[in-house]
Write an enzyme that holds these catalytic residues in place. Structure first.
Site, PDB file in Angstrom:
ATOM      1  N   LYS A  80       0.845  -0.810  -0.309  1.00  0.00           N
ATOM      2  CA  LYS A  80       0.047  -0.078  -0.602  1.00  0.00           C
ATOM      3  C   LYS A  80       0.749   1.103  -0.215  1.00  0.00           C
ATOM      4  O   LYS A  80       2.335   1.339   0.459  1.00  0.00           O
ATOM      5  CB  LYS A  80      -1.098   0.114   1.133  1.00  0.00           C
ATOM      6  CG  LYS A  80      -1.759   1.177   1.158  1.00  0.00           C
ATOM      7  CD  LYS A  80      -2.990   0.944   2.448  1.00  0.00           C
ATOM      8  CE  LYS A  80      -4.365   1.577   2.809  1.00  0.00           C
ATOM      9  NZ  LYS A  80      -5.277   1.418   3.575  1.00  0.00           N
ATOM     10  N   SER A  82      -9.827   2.054   2.608  1.00  0.00           N
ATOM     11  CA  SER A  82      -8.493   2.216   1.858  1.00  0.00           C
ATOM     12  C   SER A  82      -7.799   1.574   1.331  1.00  0.00           C
ATOM     13  O   SER A  82      -7.561   2.231  -0.235  1.00  0.00           O
ATOM     14  CB  SER A  82      -8.248   3.353   2.819  1.00  0.00           C
ATOM     15  OG  SER A  82      -7.108   2.830   3.576  1.00  0.00           O
ATOM     16  N   SER A 131      -9.957  -0.261   6.646  1.00  0.00           N
ATOM     17  CA  SER A 131      -9.320  -0.389   5.294  1.00  0.00           C
ATOM     18  C   SER A 131      -8.729  -1.411   4.569  1.00  0.00           C
ATOM     19  O   SER A 131      -8.318  -1.863   3.829  1.00  0.00           O
ATOM     20  CB  SER A 131      -8.474   0.432   5.622  1.00  0.00           C
ATOM     21  OG  SER A 131      -9.269   2.064   5.174  1.00  0.00           O
TER      22      SER A 131
END
Lengths: 484, 470
Positions: free
Chosen positions: B73, B148, B172
């Site tokens: 990420k 996210s 997330s």
């Protein structure tokens, strides 16, 4: 004659920031050193880069506890850290890690000497730990401000006094005492010019008959202890003048200009930041144990006030001498060694504060660099006490020779240079007879009543003996011969 | 299936190499560029590492993750590589150091293939808040992948890497895992060091893996977890060996939270499947009970207050002074702050900074921040009490399946996507989303299993049982 100023009293509280002399920074392993090429004592943590986290340097906790113990504070068990949020170019994270609701030390005091020679205890509200910001430099580049982050993250303690200081003089004494303490504890070098010790003052004035405090004003940017005193004295006068003219004191922050000796308004408190303090989620609370405190106690050096009390009550020294001896820790430690070697404490004091101190001053060095060991000085004192050398020979001849030959003893120097006092009565009689023989008419004058001439004969005896005659003995024999 | 375990048997059989597999993934990432899952492929360093790992394997020195190709990420630092948190304010910023988690992956010979799109500073539930455009759900490109960690979930679901790292502050990892049909594990708070994770809500943030199997999740946690001197909030006990996982399961005490299962926001099909799961577990010999959870409607508000408060402070460092984006119109310190931050942050980030600053400000602190902390404490107490008896608590991960890109414009509605996931963050418990179901609309959805603090081993073993049984 009384003036309007006498109708008022001042209420002053000081906030002192002291940079801790830990090896590394408060929340990272970056080196903590004054100066250095800008932006070299840094890593991603000091720079506040994304993804970095603080971790507690335990030395700063130990240092803060030492100071707290020296000021008779309560030590807080659970120490939480908080974030103080504000924007400034030299604050890389946009917040400062500090202690908000759990200062590590509370409720202590510092004893100062007042002008009248009495003692006064100034209460401490709290001592808490926090990190320093970097430095903004505005005067090196014509177009930009520069930022040096070497200082960012250096551990500080903030020492907050109760508003119990009443004059610039007391503030001066208080700061001298704080500086002496941090230097004794070796937790801060106490250098206000370099900013390792910084002071802000909260000052208000009130009529002596009043029951409510006046509006306080914060004064910043005083870079010496003397300037703190000057700024406070100026500010007290300024505030009284404003009030006497029917004005009101603004709630503001003022800055001190050392050149003119006056304070200027910087910003009003209405424009002040909302720091949005909240618990620092990146650090767990630090729990101080009694065991830890006991451990720190064993490493505490002797403190100036304890030593001073001991010198007065146990050694019988005057307050003045005791104060001088404890003014700086290295001198006090030297004296401590010295009195282990000699029981003549008064002579030890005189030597240290006299010949030794003046040698240090002349050469611009500290006692750490003084070549003679306490034992050597003690040995010299002993020679004097045993009448083997005279005081003046010791200070004028032996002391300088010892400094050139620090590995020799005073006795060796005295013998090698033929400086041992002549105590031999025959030899003394010989010198005296020679002296008297030289001035027969003066002997007559003496005998007819001019007793002051004894000094002339003594001078001659000393000359003949090359200064080695024991003056007391010589004087005695001389008189015997003259009176005979 | 595209798992590391499958790759390993191919590798052992001599059917592939790390370089070949990495090359294949790079090609696949390029041909799936429309998903917008990867912000950058670390082509050079990934292929170098692949060659190095091939060599080590040949010498019999390969680590536990030898050849595992992992996407990270875009909020996890990897030395000398860009990391932007999908924000314009950190565009082109390169990290000076690697996250502890990344160092541990590399030590076991994983291959970091690139950085994955996400919501800006991990703030969002749909991956529509990225400064570099939304990520598309590979199962239906008109749908969001969740957020996210949307890029991470999409990449794993689309087979663009063996596994991905995400971060989970309020769901997330688990919510996008649910929307994309993959396994998403949020370990206990502090289980994996946060050092090198760009902070959002520091007391809630946790790194975790998104994978195609529970095995891979276990292996990755085993490698990344454990104490770290760089993060003093990390759990100080070493992590146990998690891999290989057990087959089957002894009877467990399993709690379903009635107030969650029957929550009015939840899709009826998901409600009935959840109840079905309870029945099934009972018939398999587990002890199942339903408990009430009065605090359920306080979860999202408490979460928002705390996470936004922490974020408002954590994001102060992006000020245009030291690194990252600086407005071209900045003329002095104040305009540097105002303009750089106004231009550099996206709307959702600005909204959360404003909210967070508000709840911490003088006069509102007690009404909001303190109150939220108290609610959090009640939630923690309640959760600890649940786990005095329960081995696991089971929840749907999300109240619905993936929604249309652009469908949700009301921020409050978007925040309520997190209703079932924030519990584990507020309480600090480990929680995994397992891709157990497919909705009649064709989209997957996950079921999350939560365990007591640091009971990841039990959690993963039970997850392994569930995924093979249900």
């Amino acid at each position: 004659m009384s003036s309007v100023y006498d109708n008022y009293k001042a209420v002053i509280g000081l906030e002192v920031h002291a940079q801790m002399l830990t090896k590394s920074k408060a929340f990272s392993a970056d080196v903590n050193e004054y100066g250095g090429i800008p932006n070299t004592h840094i890593s991603e943590i000091s720079l506040g880069h994304p993804g970095t986290l603080p971790r507690i340097n335990k030395s700063q906790i130990e240092f803060a506890i030492k100071l707290g113990l020296a000021c008779n504070c309560k030590i807080t068990e659970e120490n939480r850290f908080s974030r103080k949020n504000y924007f400034y170019a030299d604050l890389p994270k946009g917040y400062q890690i500090t202690q908000f609701d759990t200062p590590i030390c509370t409720e202590g005091s510092v004893e100062i000497e007042t002008k009248s020679g009495g003692k006064k205890s100034i209460g401490l509200t709290r001592i808490h730990m926090e990190e320093d910001s970097g430095k903004s430099i505005h005067d090196q580049d014509p177009y930009s401000s520069l930022v040096d982050l070497n200082r960012a993250g250096v551990p500080l303690v903030e020492i907050v006094s109760e508003p119990e200081i009443e004059s610039g003089e007391e503030a001066y004494q208080y700061l001298m005492e704080i500086r002496k303490l941090v230097r004794y504890l070796e937790i801060c070098d106490g250098n206000m010019e370099e900013g390792s010790l910084r002071c802000d003052a909260n000052i208000s004035v009130m009529k002596k008959v009043a029951t409510e405090f006046g509006q306080k004003v914060e004064v910043k940017n005083m870079n010496s202890i003397r300037n703190v005193q000057r700024a406070i004295e100026h500010e007290i006068t300024r505030q009284i003048d404003v009030l006497e003219k029917g004005g009101i004191i603004d709630h503001e922050t003022r800055t001190f200009d050392a050149a003119s000796g006056i304070t200027f308004g910087m910003r009003s408190k209405e424009e002040a930041n909302d720091y949005r303090f909240f618990p620092e989620p990146d650090l767990l609370p630090y729990w101080v144990t009694q065991k830890e405190i006991d451990g720190i106690k064993t490493t505490m050096p002797p403190l100036p006030n304890e030593l001073k009390k001991k010198y007065v009550s146990e050694l019988g020294l005057s307050e003045y001498d005791a104060g001088n001896l404890t003014e700086s820790k290295p001198i006090a430690l030297y004296f401590e060694e010295l009195i282990k070697q000699t029981n003549n404490h008064k002579a030890a004091t005189n030597w240290l504060m006299g010949e030794v101190k003046s040698y240090l001053n002349t050469n611009g060095i500290g006692i750490e660099e003084f070549p003679l060991k306490p034992k050597t000085i003690a040995n010299l004192i002993q020679l004097i006490d045993e009448n083997k050398v005279s005081n003046s020979v010791a200070s004028q001849k032996i002391f300088p020779l010892l400094i050139e030959n620090p590995n020799k003893t005073a006795e060796e120097i005295a013998i090698e240079n033929n400086l041992m006092q002549e105590n031999d009565n025959d030899a003394l009689s010989g010198f005296i007879d020679q002296a008297l023989a030289k001035y027969p008419e003066k002997v007559e004058e003496y005998k007819s009543g001019k007793k002051g001439l004894v000094g002339l004969f003594m001078g001659e005896v000393m000359k003949l003996s090359k200064g080695k005659a024991d003056p007391k003995k010589a004087n005695q024999i001389l008189r015997e011969k003259l009176e005979a | 299936m595209n798992t590391f375990q499958a790759f390993k048997s191919d590798l052992n059989a001599g059917k592939t190499s790390c370089v070949e597999t990495t090359t294949n993934f790079i090609d696949k990432i390029k041909s799936n560029a429309h998903l917008n899952a990867f912000l950058e492929i670390f082509e050079t360093t990934a292929l170098q590492q692949a060659a190095l790992v091939d060599q080590k394997i040949k010498e019999g020195k390969g680590g536990k993750l030898a050849g595992m190709v992992i996407g990270i990420k875009d909020n996890i630092c990897y030395i000398n590589h860009k990391v932007s948190a999908s924000s314009k304010i950190l565009e082109n910023f390169e990290s000076l150091f690697s996250a502890t988690a990344i160092n541990r992956l590399l030590q076991e010979d994983a291959i970091i293939i690139g950085r994955l799109n996400c919501d800006e500073f991990a703030m969002g539930s749909s991956n529509e808040n990225s400064a570099f455009g939304p990520v598309k759900n590979p199962l239906d490109t008109s749908k969001v992948p969740g957020g996210s960690s949307g890029g991470s979930a999409a990449a794993v679901a689309a087979g663009l890497c063996h596994a991905a790292l995400g971060s989970d502050t309020g769901g997330s990892i688990r919510q996008p895992a649910s929307f994309c049909g993959v396994v998403g594990l949020k370990p206990s708070y502090g289980r994996i060091s946060r050092y090198g994770l760009i902070a959002y809500g520091s007391s809630l943030d946790q790194i975790g893996p998104l994978t195609n199997s529970v095995d891979d999740a276990a292996l990755l946690l085993e490698v990344m977890g454990g104490p770290d001197g760089m993060d003093t909030t990390a759990f100080q006990e070493p992590i146990e060996n998690l891999f290989p996982l057990q087959e089957g399961s002894s009877p467990k005490n399993i709690v379903f939270l009635g107030d969650a299962v029957n929550h009015p926001n939840t899709d009826p099909e998901i409600v009935s499947k959840t109840k079905g799961l309870a029945e099934k577990l009972e018939t398999l010999g587990h002890h199942v009970s339903f408990k009430s959870f009065d605090l359920i409607d306080h979860l999202v508000p408490a979460y928002n207050v705390i996470s936004n408060a922490e974020a408002s402070s954590n994001l102060s460092r992006y000020d245009g002074v030291h690194y990252g984006y600086r407005s071209k119109d900045a003329t002095d310190m104040e305009t540097t702050y105002f303009k750089s931050r106004s231009e550099g942050f996206g709307w959702e980030v600005k909204r959360r900074i404003m909210l967070g600053s508000f709840v911490l400000s003088a006069g509102y602190y007690d009404a909001y921040f303190s109150k939220a902390q108290k609610v959090r404490r009640l939630i923690q107490d309640y959760t600890n009490k649940l786990f005095e008896d329960a081995d696991f608590v089971i929840y749907p991960t999300t109240p619905n399946t993936a929604f249309e890109i652009g469908a949700k414009t009301d921020p409050i509605e978007m925040y309520l996507q997190d209703i079932f996931t924030v519990h584990a963050n507020l309480a600090g418990n480990p929680c995994i989303s397992l891709p157990l179901y497919r909705h009649s609309n064709g989209l997957p959805y996950g079921m999350q299993v939560m365990a007591n603090h640091y009971k990841e081993k039990d959690l993963l073993n039970f997850s392994n049982f569930l995924i093979h049984t249900v």
